[in-house]
Design a protein around this motif. Structure first.
Motif, PDB file in Angstrom:
ATOM      1  N   TYR A 185       0.857  -1.188   0.000  1.00  0.00           N
ATOM      2  CA  TYR A 185       0.000   0.000   0.000  1.00  0.00           C
ATOM      3  C   TYR A 185       0.889   1.233   0.000  1.00  0.00           C
ATOM      4  CZ  TYR A 185       0.711  -1.069   4.984  1.00  0.00           C
ATOM      5  OH  TYR A 185       1.227  -1.396   6.195  1.00  0.00           O
ATOM      6  N   ASP A 186       0.296   2.342  -0.497  1.00  0.00           N
ATOM      7  CA  ASP A 186       1.078   3.566  -0.668  1.00  0.00           C
ATOM      8  C   ASP A 186       1.105   4.359   0.630  1.00  0.00           C
ATOM      9  OD1 ASP A 186      -1.395   4.765  -0.423  1.00  0.00           O
ATOM     10  OD2 ASP A 186      -1.639   5.127  -2.573  1.00  0.00           O
ATOM     11  N   THR A 187       1.688   5.562   0.588  1.00  0.00           N
ATOM     12  CA  THR A 187       1.850   6.368   1.807  1.00  0.00           C
ATOM     13  C   THR A 187       0.520   6.865   2.350  1.00  0.00           C
ATOM     14  OG1 THR A 187       2.220   8.308   0.405  1.00  0.00           O
ATOM     15  CG2 THR A 187       4.170   7.114   1.188  1.00  0.00           C
ATOM     16  N   GLU A 188      -0.535   6.813   1.528  1.00  0.00           N
ATOM     17  CA  GLU A 188      -1.859   7.191   2.007  1.00  0.00           C
ATOM     18  C   GLU A 188      -2.598   6.012   2.630  1.00  0.00           C
ATOM     19  OE1 GLU A 188      -2.904  10.273   2.008  1.00  0.00           O
ATOM     20  OE2 GLU A 188      -1.044  10.935   1.081  1.00  0.00           O
ATOM     21  N   GLY A 189      -1.989   4.848   2.586  1.00  0.00           N
ATOM     22  CA  GLY A 189      -2.621   3.657   3.147  1.00  0.00           C
ATOM     23  C   GLY A 189      -3.538   2.956   2.157  1.00  0.00           C
ATOM     24  N   LEU A 190      -3.513   3.347   0.885  1.00  0.00           N
ATOM     25  CA  LEU A 190      -4.369   2.727  -0.126  1.00  0.00           C
ATOM     26  C   LEU A 190      -3.671   1.492  -0.690  1.00  0.00           C
ATOM     27  CD1 LEU A 190      -5.659   5.908  -2.009  1.00  0.00           C
ATOM     28  CD2 LEU A 190      -6.708   4.670  -0.107  1.00  0.00           C
ATOM     29  N   ILE A 191      -4.401   0.399  -0.756  1.00  0.00           N
ATOM     30  CA  ILE A 191      -3.825  -0.891  -1.152  1.00  0.00           C
ATOM     31  C   ILE A 191      -3.565  -0.884  -2.653  1.00  0.00           C
ATOM     32  CG2 ILE A 191      -4.238  -3.373  -1.263  1.00  0.00           C
ATOM     33  CD1 ILE A 191      -6.011  -3.055   1.206  1.00  0.00           C
ATOM     34  N   THR A 192      -2.298  -1.227  -3.023  1.00  0.00           N
ATOM     35  CA  THR A 192      -1.923  -1.265  -4.437  1.00  0.00           C
ATOM     36  C   THR A 192      -1.707  -2.684  -4.931  1.00  0.00           C
ATOM     37  OG1 THR A 192       0.392  -0.992  -3.816  1.00  0.00           O
ATOM     38  CG2 THR A 192      -0.859   1.021  -4.283  1.00  0.00           C
ATOM     39  N   ARG A 260       7.906  -3.590   5.543  1.00  0.00           N
ATOM     40  CA  ARG A 260       9.138  -2.880   5.181  1.00  0.00           C
ATOM     41  C   ARG A 260       8.771  -1.824   4.138  1.00  0.00           C
ATOM     42  NH1 ARG A 260      14.301  -6.349   3.633  1.00  0.00           N
ATOM     43  NH2 ARG A 260      14.044  -6.850   5.830  1.00  0.00           N
ATOM     44  N   VAL A 261       9.343  -0.636   4.273  1.00  0.00           N
ATOM     45  CA  VAL A 261       8.969   0.469   3.391  1.00  0.00           C
ATOM     46  C   VAL A 261       9.506   0.250   1.983  1.00  0.00           C
ATOM     47  CG1 VAL A 261       8.877   2.139   5.269  1.00  0.00           C
ATOM     48  CG2 VAL A 261      11.016   1.819   4.032  1.00  0.00           C
ATOM     49  N   ILE A 262       8.791   0.845   0.994  1.00  0.00           N
ATOM     50  CA  ILE A 262       9.212   0.858  -0.409  1.00  0.00           C
ATOM     51  C   ILE A 262       9.805   2.235  -0.690  1.00  0.00           C
ATOM     52  CG2 ILE A 262       8.455   0.583  -2.789  1.00  0.00           C
ATOM     53  CD1 ILE A 262       5.973  -0.888  -1.651  1.00  0.00           C
ATOM     54  N   ARG A 263      10.999   2.262  -1.257  1.00  0.00           N
ATOM     55  CA  ARG A 263      11.641   3.537  -1.563  1.00  0.00           C
ATOM     56  C   ARG A 263      11.757   3.715  -3.078  1.00  0.00           C
ATOM     57  NH1 ARG A 263      14.008   5.845   2.947  1.00  0.00           N
ATOM     58  NH2 ARG A 263      14.196   4.442   4.769  1.00  0.00           N
ATOM     59  N   LYS A 264      11.465   4.916  -3.532  1.00  0.00           N
ATOM     60  CA  LYS A 264      11.649   5.299  -4.936  1.00  0.00           C
ATOM     61  C   LYS A 264      12.358   6.645  -4.964  1.00  0.00           C
ATOM     62  CE  LYS A 264       7.749   2.795  -6.978  1.00  0.00           C
ATOM     63  NZ  LYS A 264       6.508   2.913  -7.771  1.00  0.00           N
ATOM     64  N   ASP A 265      13.448   6.705  -5.728  1.00  0.00           N
ATOM     65  CA  ASP A 265      14.243   7.932  -5.829  1.00  0.00           C
ATOM     66  C   ASP A 265      14.650   8.437  -4.445  1.00  0.00           C
ATOM     67  OD1 ASP A 265      13.917   7.836  -8.580  1.00  0.00           O
ATOM     68  OD2 ASP A 265      12.045   8.984  -8.505  1.00  0.00           O
ATOM     69  N   GLY A 266      14.944   7.505  -3.539  1.00  0.00           N
ATOM     70  CA  GLY A 266      15.409   7.898  -2.211  1.00  0.00           C
ATOM     71  C   GLY A 266      14.305   8.283  -1.242  1.00  0.00           C
ATOM     72  N   ARG A 267      13.046   8.246  -1.679  1.00  0.00           N
ATOM     73  CA  ARG A 267      11.940   8.646  -0.807  1.00  0.00           C
ATOM     74  C   ARG A 267      11.037   7.447  -0.540  1.00  0.00           C
ATOM     75  NH1 ARG A 267       9.133  13.892  -3.206  1.00  0.00           N
ATOM     76  NH2 ARG A 267       8.184  13.771  -1.147  1.00  0.00           N
TER      77      ARG A 267
END
Length: 831
Positions: A185-192, A260-267
């Motif tokens: 899920y993304d940073t808004e908590g929406l399931i992807t 565990r967090v997902i990082r893209k472009d360091g964020r």
């Protein structure tokens, strides 16, 4: 190219294969004298198209991808171009010259069709167009080299795509078959993303995708999950959490989540997590906690009761010498409760495994120090080993042997993931090892847990100058799982060895047991009267045969007293496939009979399973049958003994208050009569009788001068007299009657409107038996003589009862009582 290959991927790959950045392709085409480059698949669908003289076509290249190349040509050229492409299918290069239009001023174009072949199969064509006048300027060779390079890259890319496709299928198969649920899920908590096995909880992936993760969390757990999610998205640290997930049917399922967090472009762009169903573990924990709390409550209650009863008995025994035997018996029963202790068991010693693990960690993993602690299933000390410490560890060893663990141990036992102690630095301040090892900033620890079983903890000191990184932490967690798995295997191996030894002993002693067991053992064939296949010597002796060989000539049918007895036995056996304790009358060789208990089961031989046999164990129960009658007689004597004891207790009250002698017996008799009219069963009638006989036993606690006072009692004397209901409860509550006798006695002065005592109960709050006693008690007391007044007679007693019906006394019971006296000529028992 194979059907289904990603065209966009080939487009990107061709650009990368030629080593050109965006915007630098057209200069190359000019250098090579090329007007156009086009890549088509085996069906001549466009995968890539660029035209150096037509920006519009170049810019619209993505729009043309997927269209058939022949559809873009003038009709006059379609046949010739198709013929050249067919030559490519044969693996040969072909050429074609044409003009853009019939009268076009532009020079003629020379078009080259080069096949793309992989593993002998035609995969597509590279089409290049250039002005025919440039044929001899030397660029043809450069184009040929570029063509060959492009073809090689395309072939390599196709192989790479195929490997990626197979890898994708493997990963999807793993996700589809794992028991855990994979969730993104993304940073808004929406399931992807969610793995398909979510259907175990009633949801399809389509029902979940795009929704907020909290929509599927029990409302009571949402605040906790929100805090964990916000902390993870803020710090980026891996997190474990537990919550209740709401299934589609509304049921709550305990889940353990590791994310565990997902990082893209360091964020941080979202979270990948694994959900594991831990409902079984939670249910076991809840049950264990419930059992523990109930045991603690029971011990506290029994201990308190014992202390109170002992104190009361000591004060009462001096005044009630005649009840000494009852008090002593009660005291022994209650004292036995105090002597109850918990049984403690420990697991086998596995120190060899622990020492080997610690030595290996210090020697091969490079840790400076390590210690492993094993605990038993109750969390108490089992054993501990260490490597890398000096004598300073002995202080800690002795403390842990007394279950005095350092603060880190309880924390590790309760934490699913490993702990790096800079995060819990303050708990090390009281550890006796601090003075020995100095800096504690590089210590890791984790519990040893496998399939829900916790074996202990592993604690190491790292050697590096820096705190362990994420990779080392992950490896350390895997290490603890491996050690726990090894410990579990040791347990299983011990159990297997024990089972093998037991099996060998069983096999060795089977024949001896078979022959010497004091029971008849046999196998028979149910058809043809029941032919015996085998029998032991006890069987032959039981049925009066000289030996087994003589008995084998007999049939099972002849062993039953009558043939119908065996028929009934077989019918019951075939219905359930086995019987236990079936009682039947059997016949010996000399014709005499005896009672037997038969336990048997049906088995089947043969490949088709159509050949039944019966294995049976037979025990002579003739003596038990005879003793059953004696037992019933003994039970009747015991019942009479209980009645005598109750009568004796009633007589204690009569001795204390001779003016009301016989009152309890008369009340009991009337209460039983009312209960009989109410249709109560025999068990409740016995309850009424005993409660009636004992309902005034609390008067033993009332001074005789108050009970026998001829005048009107003062207010304080009345208050003292009212205490007899509660006193009766205290006397009787520790006696284990099969009915609530003590509570009935306490309630027999409660009234329907709440004006009674000792607790002011109302209506249905009062037990039915207590309401019956209240009616019988007031009728007998009003109709009888008392020291402070003469008898009012039964007529007045019934009138007063009728007046208070529905307010003080149960209306239905009053009506039954009145009918007994007025319609059925009931008379109070004479004193």
């Amino acid at each position: 190219m194979n059907e289904g290959v990603d065209n966009d991927a080939f487009h990107r790959f061709m650009l990368e294969g030629l080593n050109f950045e965006d915007g630098t392709l057209n200069p190359l085409l000019h250098h090579l004298g090329l007007r156009q480059v086009c890549l088509v698949d085996s069906d001549w669908r466009i995968l890539f198209l660029v035209d150096s003289h037509r920006d519009a076509i170049s810019k619209a290249s993505d729009l043309l991808v997927g269209r058939n190349y022949l559809d873009l040509l003038p009709k006059r050229l379609v046949s010739d171009v198709k013929e050249r492409l067919q030559i490519n299918r044969e693996g040969r290069i072909s050429f074609f010259e044409c003009r853009s239009g019939i009268r076009s001023p532009e020079p003629a174009l020379r078009i080259r069709f080069s096949p793309v072949v992989r593993d002998g199969s035609y995969e597509g064509s590279v089409i290049t167009a250039r002005e025919a006048s440039d044929a001899e300027n030397g660029s043809e060779r450069e184009l040929e080299i570029a063509n060959q390079r492009l073809q090689k890259k395309i072939e390599e890319h196709v192989a790479t795509e195929e490997a990626l496709r197979k890898g994708h299928e493997l990963y999807r198969s793993i996700l589809d078959n794992t028991l855990d649920v994979i969730l993104s899920y993304d940073t808004e908590g929406l399931i992807t993303y969610v793995s398909p096995n979510l259907k175990r909880y009633g949801y399809s992936p389509e029902e979940v995708l795009g929704k907020h993760v909290l929509d599927f969390v029990d409302p009571e757990d949402r605040e906790k999950v929100t805090e964990d999610l916000e902390r993870t998205l803020t710090t980026g640290e891996e997190f474990p959490t537990e919550f209740r997930m709401v299934g589609k049917d509304g049921s709550a399922v305990f889940m353990e989540e590791r994310g565990r967090v997902i990082r893209k472009d360091g964020r941080i762009a979202g979270v990948n997590s694994v959900l594991r169903d831990v409902s079984g573990r939670k249910l076991a924990e809840q049950r264990l906690q419930g059992h523990r709390e109930r045991l603690q409550d029971l011990v506290s209650e029994r201990t308190s009761d014992l202390e109170e009863v002992n104190a009361w008995l000591k004060s009462e025994v001096e005044e009630r010498k005649s009840a000494e035997r009852m008090v002593e018996h009660l005291n022994r029963v209650l004292l036995s409760i105090r002597n109850v202790n918990e049984i403690i068991t420990k697991q086998a010693d596995r120190s060899a495994l622990l020492e080997g693990a610690c030595d290996s960690l210090v020697r091969s993993r490079g840790y400076k120090r390590a210690w492993l602690l094993l605990v038993d299933p109750k969390g108490r000390f089992d054993t501990v080993v260490q490597a890398g410490y000096d004598d300073g560890f002995e202080t800690l060893r002795h403390a842990m042997a007394e279950n005095d663990f350092p603060p880190c141990v309880p924390l590790l036992l309760d934490t699913p993931s490993m702990i790096l102690f800079p995060e819990e630095r303050e708990i090390c301040d009281s550890c006796p090892l601090v003075s020995k090892i100095g800096n504690t900033d590089r210590i890791m620890g984790a519990r040893l847990n496998y399939e829900g079983t916790t074996f202990g903890v592993l604690h190491v000191t790292c050697t590096g100058a820096e705190s362990p990184g994420e990779d080392e932490r992950t490896l350390f967690s895997d290490l603890t799982n491996d050690i726990a798995f090894a410990l579990r295997n040791i347990e299983l191996e011990k159990a297997r060895n024990k089972a093998e030894r037991a099996l060998r002993r069983s096999e060795e002693s089977y024949r001896t047991l078979y022959e010497n067991v004091p029971l008849g053992v046999c196998r028979s064939l149910p058809q043809d009267g029941g032919k015996l296949v085998s029998a032991n010597s006890r069987m032959a002796l039981m049925f009066g045969y000289r030996d087994v060989s003589e008995m084998m000539a007999a049939s099972c049918e002849s062993l039953f007293e009558v043939p119908l007895g065996r028929k009934a036995f077989l019918e019951e056996l075939y219905e359930s496939r086995s019987v236990e304790g079936y009682e039947a009358k059997m016949k010996r060789r000399d014709g005499s009979t005896f009672w037997a208990s038969i336990s048997a089961k049906v088995g089947y031989d043969g490949e088709s399973g159509d050949d039944p046999y019966v294995d049976a164990i037979i025990m002579d129960i003739t003596e038990r049958k005879l003793s059953a009658d004696n037992l019933r007689e003994s039970l009747e004597k015991l019942r009479k003994t209980i009645d005598g004891t109750v009568t004796a207790m009633s007589q204690l009250v009569d001795m204390k208050d001779p003016y009301t002698s016989g009152h309890q017996r008369a009340v009991a008799d009337l209460a039983v009569a009312i209960g009989r009219e109410m249709g109560l069963d025999d068990d409740r009638m016995d309850c009424l009788r005993i409660a009636g006989v004992l309902h005034d036993i609390g008067k033993l606690n009332v001074p005789s001068e108050i009970l026998s006072k001829p005048g009107v009692l003062s207010q304080s004397e009345k208050s003292f007299l009212k205490m007899h209901a509660e006193a009766g409860y205290e006397i009787l509550r520790t006696i284990e009657f099969p009915w609530p006798i003590a509570e009935i006695v306490r309630q027999h002065h409660e009234r329907m409107d709440g004006s009674g005592y000792p607790h002011g109960l109302k209506g249905e709050e009062i037990l039915l038996e207590a309401r019956i006693l209240a009616v019988a008690d007031v009728v007998e007391a009003t109709a009888s003589h008392r020291p402070y007044r003469p008898s009012k007679g039964i007529t007045t007693a019934l009138s007063e009862l009728e007046k208070d019906s529905g307010t003080l006394f149960d209306e239905e019971l009053v009506e039954v009582c009145l009918d007994l006296f007025r319609k059925k000529d009931y008379n109070l028992v004479a004193k």
